[in-house]
Design a protein around this motif. Structure first.
Motif, mmCIF file in Angstrom:
data_model
loop_
_atom_site.group_PDB
_atom_site.id
_atom_site.type_symbol
_atom_site.label_atom_id
_atom_site.label_comp_id
_atom_site.label_asym_id
_atom_site.label_seq_id
_atom_site.Cartn_x
_atom_site.Cartn_y
_atom_site.Cartn_z
ATOM 1 N N ASP A 282 0.891 -1.451 -0.006
ATOM 2 C CA ASP A 282 -0.026 -0.052 0.109
ATOM 3 C C ASP A 282 0.857 1.292 0.025
ATOM 4 O O ASP A 282 0.556 2.223 -0.738
ATOM 5 N N GLU A 283 1.956 1.310 0.681
ATOM 6 C CA GLU A 283 2.785 2.472 0.906
ATOM 7 C C GLU A 283 3.572 2.737 -0.265
ATOM 8 O O GLU A 283 3.425 3.873 -0.848
ATOM 9 N N VAL A 284 4.129 1.896 -0.823
ATOM 10 C CA VAL A 284 5.107 1.852 -2.005
ATOM 11 C C VAL A 284 4.107 1.962 -3.380
ATOM 12 O O VAL A 284 4.560 2.968 -3.959
ATOM 13 N N LEU A 285 3.100 1.085 -3.304
ATOM 14 C CA LEU A 285 2.531 1.272 -4.596
ATOM 15 C C LEU A 285 1.565 2.160 -4.864
ATOM 16 O O LEU A 285 0.993 2.627 -5.773
ATOM 17 N N PRO B 295 3.134 6.308 -2.543
ATOM 18 C CA PRO B 295 4.546 6.477 -2.813
ATOM 19 C C PRO B 295 4.730 7.848 -2.200
ATOM 20 O O PRO B 295 4.403 8.857 -2.402
ATOM 21 N N ARG B 296 6.021 8.011 -1.347
ATOM 22 C CA ARG B 296 6.288 9.231 -0.580
ATOM 23 C C ARG B 296 7.443 9.903 -1.765
ATOM 24 O O ARG B 296 7.386 11.112 -1.769
ATOM 25 N N GLN B 297 8.281 9.076 -2.391
ATOM 26 C CA GLN B 297 9.256 9.501 -3.154
ATOM 27 C C GLN B 297 8.836 9.987 -4.612
ATOM 28 O O GLN B 297 7.913 9.366 -5.136
ATOM 29 N N GLU B 298 9.113 11.095 -4.964
ATOM 30 C CA GLU B 298 8.989 11.746 -6.289
ATOM 31 C C GLU B 298 9.378 10.541 -7.404
ATOM 32 O O GLU B 298 8.512 10.120 -8.351
ATOM 33 N N ARG C 90 7.064 7.461 -7.741
ATOM 34 C CA ARG C 90 5.851 8.009 -8.322
ATOM 35 C C ARG C 90 6.074 8.070 -9.770
ATOM 36 O O ARG C 90 5.260 7.592 -10.728
ATOM 37 N N ALA C 91 7.139 8.561 -10.411
ATOM 38 C CA ALA C 91 7.607 8.623 -11.795
ATOM 39 C C ALA C 91 7.522 7.511 -12.230
ATOM 40 O O ALA C 91 7.023 7.253 -13.573
ATOM 41 N N ARG D 226 4.551 5.079 -15.283
ATOM 42 C CA ARG D 226 4.731 4.632 -16.633
ATOM 43 C C ARG D 226 4.047 3.415 -16.668
ATOM 44 O O ARG D 226 3.654 2.827 -17.925
ATOM 45 N N PHE D 227 3.481 2.781 -15.752
ATOM 46 C CA PHE D 227 2.658 1.483 -15.811
ATOM 47 C C PHE D 227 1.176 1.948 -15.981
ATOM 48 O O PHE D 227 0.479 1.901 -14.958
ATOM 49 N N THR D 228 0.674 2.238 -17.047
ATOM 50 C CA THR D 228 -0.609 2.712 -17.226
ATOM 51 C C THR D 228 -1.820 1.653 -16.790
ATOM 52 O O THR D 228 -2.714 2.080 -16.267
ATOM 53 N N GLU D 229 -1.406 0.476 -17.379
ATOM 54 C CA GLU D 229 -2.359 -0.441 -17.406
ATOM 55 C C GLU D 229 -2.459 -1.041 -15.907
ATOM 56 O O GLU D 229 -3.470 -1.814 -15.721
#
Ligand SMILES: Nc1ncnc2c1ncn2[C@@H]1O[C@H](COP(=O)(O)OP(=O)(O)OP(=O)(O)O)[C@@H](O)[C@H]1O
Ligand SMILES: [Mg+2]
Lengths: 221, 275, 221
Positions: B252-255, B258-261, B264-265, B269-272
């Protein structure tokens, strides 16, 4: 062109030629066995991680691959005995020449086979906890062996043909016996045609055997 | 993803902190002048499932491969069950030497499943699964056979035992590879993008097997680009970038948050990608 | 081993060996050139639509590949006078024998090359409305020459080694001079070792070239 072919003087001396054929098979078989041993040692040295082992083996292999076999025959028969102060009989000298020379070629066959095994196979085996020896014995060598068959057979054919050079040391293999028959009959064309045919039969039957062996080894593909 | 991957969060993510079975400290890996891993500290407790994500070439595989010494760490120590592996030379703590016998014992305990399966093509499916048991563990053939059959049954290939791997589909091959690793009864399983070389319709069958292993409570590390699966599979997600663990946390936290820019970036990229 | 290597003798006899070396070159390069040219013709015969040409060239090629070169050289030495009615010098007989042998091996190289190139490009060239012969000359062969360059270089190495067999026919090439000198001075170790080194210096560059070409092509492919 009105050459009268006459094979009968040659054919009546068939025991001489049969003797030669058997000696050819004998010298080839011995040289293949020793050549394989020499080749295995050289291949292991060339695959070693230690440069001090790899380099001399590489020099040996390259030297033999890049000099004519007849030089090796004469060198072992005439030169080596002078240095070591011994005498070698033609069979021993011929076997030495043939097996060192073919050993150099076999080494490349073995090394090529081993190196052709993909990295994934080495890793798959290592990841199970295999030691180097275990992974060589169980995974790499069995697969490499099937890839070596064709080049191995090719080299062995070259070796069988090269045994004819033993005649230059007066060893009684097929070609030497043919020379003897020729000196008695003065029918060179008939003699050498017959002998060429015998080689042809020998090699063609060997290649049939090799095909059967290869089909068995690669059955899993 | 078409395949309905059931959530495995049925299991509570170890409430009581178990002692770590694998510990990594100060791990660096250089390839020539390329500094791939730049000081990683990390530990896995029994029953944990770790998903490692990150861009291509970020060093995910290298990290995983250091754990069973497919790659040799340039520096840093790895400990199994609290025992540091290898012997540091006196006066030079960075120079650790690993005897072959020790590496073999570690690899027995830390199983690995590769992207390219790496099955042995000259052995049948059953022989593949038995190989480690017979050759490495020196188990009796009959006993090894029994255990190999059990694992092959588990991955759904009990009916393909006498087939050579070349005759199987990619998904089936990967399941054999999993059975081969499982047969060794490893304490930890490493998966390096186990579905990346599979046709899309075959991905599901492999993920289902991995999910089943999760339900059994096995300790696993998985490098993957299947973020949806990672979300449901993992107890911990690591985002690897620039040779360090950029962000570590629950799925939950990472995916999702996410706290880090940088994270997030990467995720954008994983639109699907959907949970 | 307390054998004293006689360097002075090597220096003294070197000019004679070099004379032999020149003869080796005179045997090697022309027989290679003639043999490969004839090999192209043979390869076209192997690939032709006529069954007679295909069968005939196949038999020719296999005869040369499945018998020892030494026997081929001896056979032609005796056969040329009968076949073409002229007594040839040992040098010419050896040169022609080597060329004929090379043509058989060269044919197999050309055939492999033409077949591998032709498969894809036949259609394209046909679509351009080219005739069979034009296609072969303009499209296929230039690529075959390039692709098969390592194989040709390899053949050159083999022919260089084979040329030493001409010594058996008393052609005064390098090996012959070596044999003569080593029995004259009774220092076979010095002379034969030198002969081997000279051969190595002649042949190794070709091997090296062939390896480099092969590696470069593998890199491109
Ligand atoms: N054996 C090696 N020798 C040299 N460089 C290597 C080696 N293995 C990996 N690298 C380099 O190290 C970097 C990290 O590679 P790694 O395979 O760990 O990346 P990855 O995160 O797994 O990427 P991917 O998602 O593409 O699998 C890459 O730049 C790679 O080129
Ligand atoms: Mg990777």
């Amino acid at each position: 062109m009105s050459y009268q072919w006459d094979f009968s003087p040659v054919l009546t001396r068939w025991p001489l030629l049969l003797d030669g054929l058997l000696n050819t098979v004998k010298i080839a078989a011995i040289a293949i066995v020793f050549g394989v041993l020499v080749g295995l040692v050289l291949a292991l040295l060339r695959l070693s991680p230690r440069r001090s082992l790899r380099l001399p083996a590489a020099v040996f292999v390259e030297f033999y691959r890049n000099t004519p076999p007849i030089v090796h025959f004469f060198w072992f028969f005439y030169a080596l005995p002078v240095v070591l102060n011994i005498s070698l009989d033609p069979l021993v000298a011929a076997v030495l020449a043939l097996s060192t020379q073919s050993g150099a070629f076999y080494a490349e066959v073995f090394r090529g086979g081993i190196r052709s095994i993909e990295r994934g196979q080495w890793e798959g085996a290592k990841a199970l906890g295999m030691t180097h020896t275990q992974l060589m014995r169980r995974i790499v060598v069995p697969q490499a062996a099937t890839r070596m068959v064709a080049p191995f057979v090719e080299r062995s054919f070259e070796l069988i043909k090269t045994t004819a050079l033993a005649s230059t040391l007066a060893y009684g293999e097929l070609l030497y016996q043919a020379m003897m028959v020729n000196s008695e009959t003065f029918r060179p064309l008939e003699v050498y045609s017959t002998v060429a045919l015998l080689y042809l039969v020998l090699l063609v039957s060997c290649s049939a055997l090799a095909r059967v062996a290869e089909a068995r080894l690669t059955a899993y593909r | 993803m078409q395949d309905p991957i059931m959530p495995v969060s049925i299991l509570p993510a170890s409430q009581v902190p178990a002692p770590p079975i694998l510990q990594v400290s100060g791990l660096h890996k250089w390839f020539g002048t390329l500094h791939v891993l730049q000081g990683i500290d990390f530990s896995v407790a029994a029953g944990e499932r770790v998903a490692i994500i990150g861009g291509s070439g970020s060093g995910k595989s290298t990290f995983l491969r250091c754990l069973n010494f497919m790659e040799m760490p340039t520096s840093g120590r790895i400990a199994l069950d609290g025992t540091p592996l290898g012997r540091a030379s006196a006066g030079k703590p960075d120079e650790v030497r690993y005897p072959e016998s020790e590496l073999c014992r570690v690899r027995e305990r830390v199983g690995m499943v590769f992207q390219q399966f790496n099955l042995f093509p000259h052995m049948t499916v059953l022989e593949n699964a038995m190989e480690g048991l017979v050759t490495v563990k020196r188990m009796k053939k009959a006993e090894a056979r029994e255990r190999a059959l059990r694992e092959l049954d588990k991955v759904g290939l009990g009916n393909k035992t006498d087939v050579y791997p070349g005759r199987l589909s990619g998904g089936q091959q990967q399941r054999v590879a999993i059975a081969r690793a499982l047969a060794m009864e490893p304490e930890i399983l490493l998966f390096d993008e186990p579905t990346s070389s599979l046709d899309p319709e075959l991905v599901g069958e492999v993920l289902r097997v991995i999910r089943q292993l999760a339900e059994e409570g096995r300790t696993m590390l998985l490098v993957t680009h299947e973020l949806g699966f990672a979300y449901h599979f993992a107890t911990k997600v690591i985002f690897l970038a620039d040779g360090v663990f950029h962000e570590v946390g629950t799925p939950d936290e990472v995916l999702k948050h996410p706290r880090q820019e940088r994270t997030r970036a990467f995720l954008e990229r994983f639109t699907e990608f959907s949970f | 081993m307390d054998y004293a290597f006689d360097f002075a003798l090597v220096v003294e006899t070197f000019p004679i060996l070099m004379r032999g070396f020149l003869v080796t070159l005179e045997l090697w390069l022309p027989s290679l050139a003639i043999g490969l040219a004839a090999g192209l013709v043979l390869a076209l015969a192997r690939l032709s639509r006529s069954r007679l040409l295909r069968g005939g060239s196949l038999v020719y090629i296999e005869l040369f590949r499945d018998t020892p070169v030494l026997i081929q050289l001896i056979w032609f030495y005796y056969a040329f006078p009968i076949l073409i009615g002229v007594q040839l010098s040992p040098f010419t007989a050896a040169l022609l024998g080597l060329a004929l042998n090379t043509s058989a091996y060269g044919a197999e190289i050309f055939r492999g090359g033409i077949q591998s190139i032709a498969r894809g490009q036949w259609e394209g060239a046909k679509a351009l409305g080219m005739r069979h012969a034009d296609m072969l000359r303009r499209i296929i062969l230039p690529q075959v020459f390039k692709l098969m360059l390592p194989a040709f270089t390899n053949r050159a190495v083999e022919v260089a080694k084979m040329s030493s067999l001409a010594s058996v026919l008393s052609v005064h090439e390098l090996m012959y001079q070596g044999r003569l000198l080593s029995s004259t001075y009774y220092r076979p170790f010095e002379i034969l070792t030198t002969v081997a080194v000279v051969y190595f210096v002649l042949i190794y560059p070709a091997t090296f070239l062939s390896m480099t070409l092969e590696r470069r092509m593998a890199g491109k492919g």
